[in-house]
Design a protein around this motif. Structure first.
Motif, mmCIF file in Angstrom:
data_model
loop_
_atom_site.group_PDB
_atom_site.id
_atom_site.type_symbol
_atom_site.label_atom_id
_atom_site.label_comp_id
_atom_site.label_asym_id
_atom_site.label_seq_id
_atom_site.Cartn_x
_atom_site.Cartn_y
_atom_site.Cartn_z
ATOM 1 N N UNK A 113 0.837 -1.201 0.000
ATOM 2 C CA UNK A 113 0.000 0.000 0.000
ATOM 3 C C UNK A 113 0.871 1.250 0.000
ATOM 4 N N UNK A 114 0.249 2.396 -0.258
ATOM 5 C CA UNK A 114 0.996 3.657 -0.229
ATOM 6 C C UNK A 114 1.546 3.905 1.174
ATOM 7 N N UNK A 142 5.408 4.637 2.201
ATOM 8 C CA UNK A 142 5.804 5.819 2.965
ATOM 9 C C UNK A 142 6.605 5.420 4.199
ATOM 10 N N UNK A 143 6.148 4.394 4.905
ATOM 11 C CA UNK A 143 6.848 3.946 6.116
ATOM 12 C C UNK A 143 8.234 3.410 5.763
ATOM 13 N N UNK A 144 8.345 2.695 4.658
ATOM 14 C CA UNK A 144 9.653 2.205 4.209
ATOM 15 C C UNK A 144 10.597 3.375 3.942
ATOM 16 N N UNK A 145 10.069 4.428 3.339
ATOM 17 C CA UNK A 145 10.868 5.627 3.077
ATOM 18 C C UNK A 145 11.276 6.301 4.382
ATOM 19 N N UNK A 146 10.372 6.323 5.354
ATOM 20 C CA UNK A 146 10.687 6.944 6.654
ATOM 21 C C UNK A 146 11.832 6.202 7.343
ATOM 22 N N UNK A 206 6.447 15.874 5.220
ATOM 23 C CA UNK A 206 7.038 14.812 4.398
ATOM 24 C C UNK A 206 7.461 15.385 3.043
ATOM 25 N N UNK A 207 8.703 15.108 2.661
ATOM 26 C CA UNK A 207 9.233 15.664 1.415
ATOM 27 C C UNK A 207 8.966 14.771 0.216
ATOM 28 N N UNK A 208 9.194 13.478 0.349
ATOM 29 C CA UNK A 208 9.147 12.562 -0.790
ATOM 30 C C UNK A 208 7.758 12.470 -1.415
ATOM 31 N N UNK A 209 6.724 12.372 -0.584
ATOM 32 C CA UNK A 209 5.373 12.132 -1.092
ATOM 33 C C UNK A 209 4.479 13.371 -1.079
ATOM 34 N N UNK A 210 4.817 14.363 -0.229
ATOM 35 C CA UNK A 210 3.941 15.532 -0.077
ATOM 36 C C UNK A 210 4.635 16.867 -0.360
#
Length: 264
Positions: A2-3, A7-11, A86-90
């Motif tokens: 899921x998205x 996101x959590x993996x990126x965090x 959040x930079x990557x997604x937002x």
């Protein structure tokens, strides 16, 4: 995947870099708590969000000046400002939050996907007075650990849920502020029935209920107000509004503190 998983993996990747990043200089300016803001208002309280982009909508307003936007929100009666960091997604940043905190005299929410105490330290240093904890992103032990850590630092915590199981898990830590997100994190569909379905779980009259996502017109706000929401978190509708004064006026509905409303 899921998205939220992405996101959590990126965090988790970002945490490695965050260890070496210096904290921003703390803003020494007192602001009221969000609880105080809600208690002092007889109308629906609005957490007005600064949101450049999102995974579901793509670019919303990439050129927004967060300082000017926050000042406009404040001038129209926002109870608090939410800043997507959040930079990557937002497309946000802690620097946005830092600038906003210096510019307004309101509580400021760090809207991010927090999975570690280090993120809380950085959010607080950047000027956050409220942090977001998303129950779907945390196990019970980590949820309680992060909640206790933040509250011990003097921060308010918005605990966000999406379904009955998450609501039960949230209530176990007895949070003062619960947000019901009407957006399904797997499909990204929005349904205000989520707030209507979950609101009855909150029986403590001192718990503030916030309805998040899907607030477009006055009828939407009235719908969640009827089941006990005392505040709404509004992002895209405000970011796309051509007349913020009119949009705020439409959404700041009077709250009846009667039987349907869980009054403080």
């Amino acid at each position: 995947m899921t998205i939220l998983d992405k996101i959590i993996a990126q965090k988790r990747k970002e945490l490695v870099e965050l260890i070496n990043l210096p904290l921003l200089k703390e803003v020494e300016k007192p602001v009221p708590t969000f609880k105080e803001q809600v208690a002092s208002s007889s109308n629906m309280s609005i957490i007005a969000e600064i949101k450049r982009a999102s995974p579901s909508k793509g670019a919303i307003d990439l050129t927004v000046d967060p300082i000017e936007q926050a000042k406009t929100y404040e001038g129209n009666g926002a109870a608090a400002i939410s800043v997507l960091t959040d930079e990557t997604f937002f497309n946000g940043s802690l620097n946005d939050l830092h600038a906003v905190r210096k510019a307004v005299d309101l509580p400021v929410l760090c809207k991010d996907f927090i999975i570690d105490t280090l993120q809380i330290d950085h959010a607080r240093a950047a000027g956050a007075t409220i942090i977001l904890l998303i129950v779907a992103a945390l196990d019970d032990e980590k949820l309680k650990e992060l909640y206790d850590y933040a509250t011990n630092l003097g921060l308010e915590v918005l605990v966000e849920v999406h379904d009955e199981v998450e609501m039960e898990r949230a209530l176990a830590i007895q949070p003062e502020i619960i947000g019901i997100n009407n957006r399904n994190l797997k499909t990204f569909e929005v349904n205000l029935a989520t707030t209507e379905k979950l609101a009855s779980y909150i029986t403590n009259p001192n718990t503030i209920l916030i309805s998040e996502s899907g607030m477009r017109v006055r009828q939407d706000v009235e719908r969640v107000g009827k089941v006990g929401a005392e505040a709404i978190l509004v992002g895209e509708t405000l970011m796309r509004s051509d007349d913020l004064n009119a949009t705020f006026s439409e959404m700041q509905i009077p709250l009846s503190k009667g039987s349907e409303q869980h009054a403080r």
